[in-house]
Design a protein around this motif. Sequence first.
Motif, PDB file in Angstrom:
ATOM      1  N   HIS A 347       2.021   9.424  -0.151  1.00 28.93           N
ATOM      2  CA  HIS A 347       3.372   9.886   0.172  1.00 28.93           C
ATOM      3  C   HIS A 347       3.522  11.319  -0.337  1.00 28.93           C
ATOM      4  CE1 HIS A 347       3.987   5.416  -0.051  1.00 28.93           C
ATOM      5  NE2 HIS A 347       4.474   5.686   1.143  1.00 28.93           N
ATOM      6  N   CYS A 372      10.144  12.871   2.712  1.00 24.93           N
ATOM      7  CA  CYS A 372       8.975  12.155   2.195  1.00 24.93           C
ATOM      8  C   CYS A 372       8.237  11.542   3.375  1.00 24.93           C
ATOM      9  CB  CYS A 372       9.414  11.073   1.207  1.00 24.93           C
ATOM     10  SG  CYS A 372       8.035  10.264   0.362  1.00 24.93           S
ATOM     11  N   ASP A 374       4.869   9.424   4.898  1.00 24.69           N
ATOM     12  CA  ASP A 374       3.790   8.464   4.644  1.00 24.69           C
ATOM     13  C   ASP A 374       2.587   8.861   5.487  1.00 24.69           C
ATOM     14  OD1 ASP A 374       2.050   6.239   4.600  1.00 24.69           O
ATOM     15  OD2 ASP A 374       3.698   4.907   4.095  1.00 24.69           O
ATOM     16  N   TYR A 385       9.649   7.088  -2.674  1.00 23.43           N
ATOM     17  CA  TYR A 385       8.203   6.930  -2.610  1.00 23.43           C
ATOM     18  C   TYR A 385       7.499   8.191  -3.087  1.00 23.43           C
ATOM     19  CZ  TYR A 385       8.909   2.630   0.055  1.00 23.43           C
ATOM     20  OH  TYR A 385       9.281   1.374   0.436  1.00 23.43           O
ATOM     21  N   CYS A 386       8.036   9.343  -2.774  1.00 22.70           N
ATOM     22  CA  CYS A 386       7.435  10.596  -3.225  1.00 22.70           C
ATOM     23  C   CYS A 386       7.732  10.856  -4.692  1.00 22.70           C
ATOM     24  CB  CYS A 386       7.937  11.762  -2.369  1.00 22.70           C
ATOM     25  SG  CYS A 386       7.250  11.791  -0.696  1.00 22.70           S
TER      26      CYS A 386
END
Length: 573
Positions: A347, A372, A374, A385-386
């Motif tokens: 990510h 962000c 994927d 996620y990042c």
Amino acid sequence: MARPAAPWHSALAVRIFGSTWWLLFVAGQVCGDQHEGLVFLREFPLVGRVQYYEDFLSDLLNGHRTEDPSSRTTRSEEDRDSLWDAWGSWSECSRTCGGGASYSLRRCLSSKSCEGRNIRYRTCSNVDCPPEAGDFRAQQCSAHNDVKHHGEFYEWLPVSNDPDNPCALKCQAKGTDLVVELAPKVLDGTRCYTDTLDMCINGLCQIVGCDHQLGSTTKEDNCGVCNGDGSTCRLVRGHYKSQLSATKLDDTVVAIPYGSRHIHLTLKGPDHLYLETKTLQGAKGENSLSSPGIFLVDNSSVEFQKYPGKENLSIAGPLTADFIVKIHNSGPANSTVQFTFYQPIIHRWRETDFFPCSATCGGGYQLTSAECYDLRSNRVVADQYCHYYPENIKPKPKLQECNLDPCPASGGYKQIMPYDLYHPLPRWEATPWTACSSSCGGGIQSRAVSCVEEDIQGHVTSVEEWKCMYTPKMPIVQPCNIFDCPKWLAQEWSPCTVTCGQGLRYRVVLCINPRGMHSGGCNSKTKPHIKEECIIPTPCYKPKEKVPVEARAPWYKQAQELEEGAAVSEEPS
């Protein structure tokens, strides 16, 4: 007496195993143990078994080759000074995939020898071969399966990573310890070692960088990026100790995600490692690692070694699926597993294009943002996620002016003032925090955060959030009252109020704060009881009465006095 005519020759190129071989038809002579009129020579005079063949081809190319002006480049001043002809065009690549070599020739124009080389090489076909193509060195070994060796046919397997002569074709007969050098030189483009890009050319190992250039020392970082700085992956190092039992025979050691590299695991103990895999498409697989060797698991080469009380698992990567390393209970003692691998940062922040201009005319501004992304699913995901990777640094938004043309109704040019002095940038504005959801033990409180814009007259209006994304958004929730709540503390029970039969016993229960002081704030519903029945096993010799015989009354009186004397408000102070 007439001089006999010189032998004539012609050539035919043939493709074998992705490489080019030349069939030279020579009239009137026999060379070595070859069939009359036919000599097999490797493209570029590289694989002749004796110097005679190399000299013969060199003489053929330099002395008897008809000059083709269309294949020559313009001669440089250096070529004229050194009496070399111009370099010819590049030959066809020795391989169609997996990295091969191509050559270019030049001719010496002097009747004497010229300084330098008459042949040069470069890499070509630097694309990966399909998995079904197999190993190039293994192809060359298997080409000898239908040729008898000392009167016997064998199935030959490649012997790789020979430290002394990596460019010799050494093969091992399957099922035996017989290792034979079937050719002094492997075909050009064969890897010297399985873990490098170095390439065999003319029987010599030539350095090849990750940029696929001969002689280049450029290397990949641990993340697999050529000449990278290691910022696209992270080192994962861990230790696992098995705690298996008769009811729990299997356990997960570590989950290694797709794209990881340089995976090494070492097990010490009686237990056994095995693998489970899951591809990005959801297909699941398992490999029991029942015997040592090199296996292909979901297109990833896995090397497994087994010793008494020890197992080693190595995967160069990158993994083409998620690998779950598991352990199976095989003995009474516990095992330990140490593992390291480089996990890709899947990510990453990606800068967006500029958002629409804040004004259609008369001057406005527009910003970029960061989202962000994927790398596995090729889609945008939530920012959290990042934020998981400390190495990920969110790029700051960029700001630029736009639509500077005057508005038609303004009747002239509208001057754009510097934003920092006359036209403040949009900003985040927050409401006060709400009351905490809990008086103790940890709660949360929230507030509303919005993006506002102030005009030159000082009027504040709410605008789209993207206009404020050049600075981090203020948090909308936060923890509060994280201190421990007061707790009930029960003292020891008093002696039973009777000396025989059934009686009562009492205890003191106090509300204690985290500092150990008597306070209020405890939940009355969870207060422990202060009295309970008790039975003295000693039989009573007096007539049984309805009311138990009192032993000592002060215990009950003391409990009541403490409860009344220490009474405080049950609300938190």
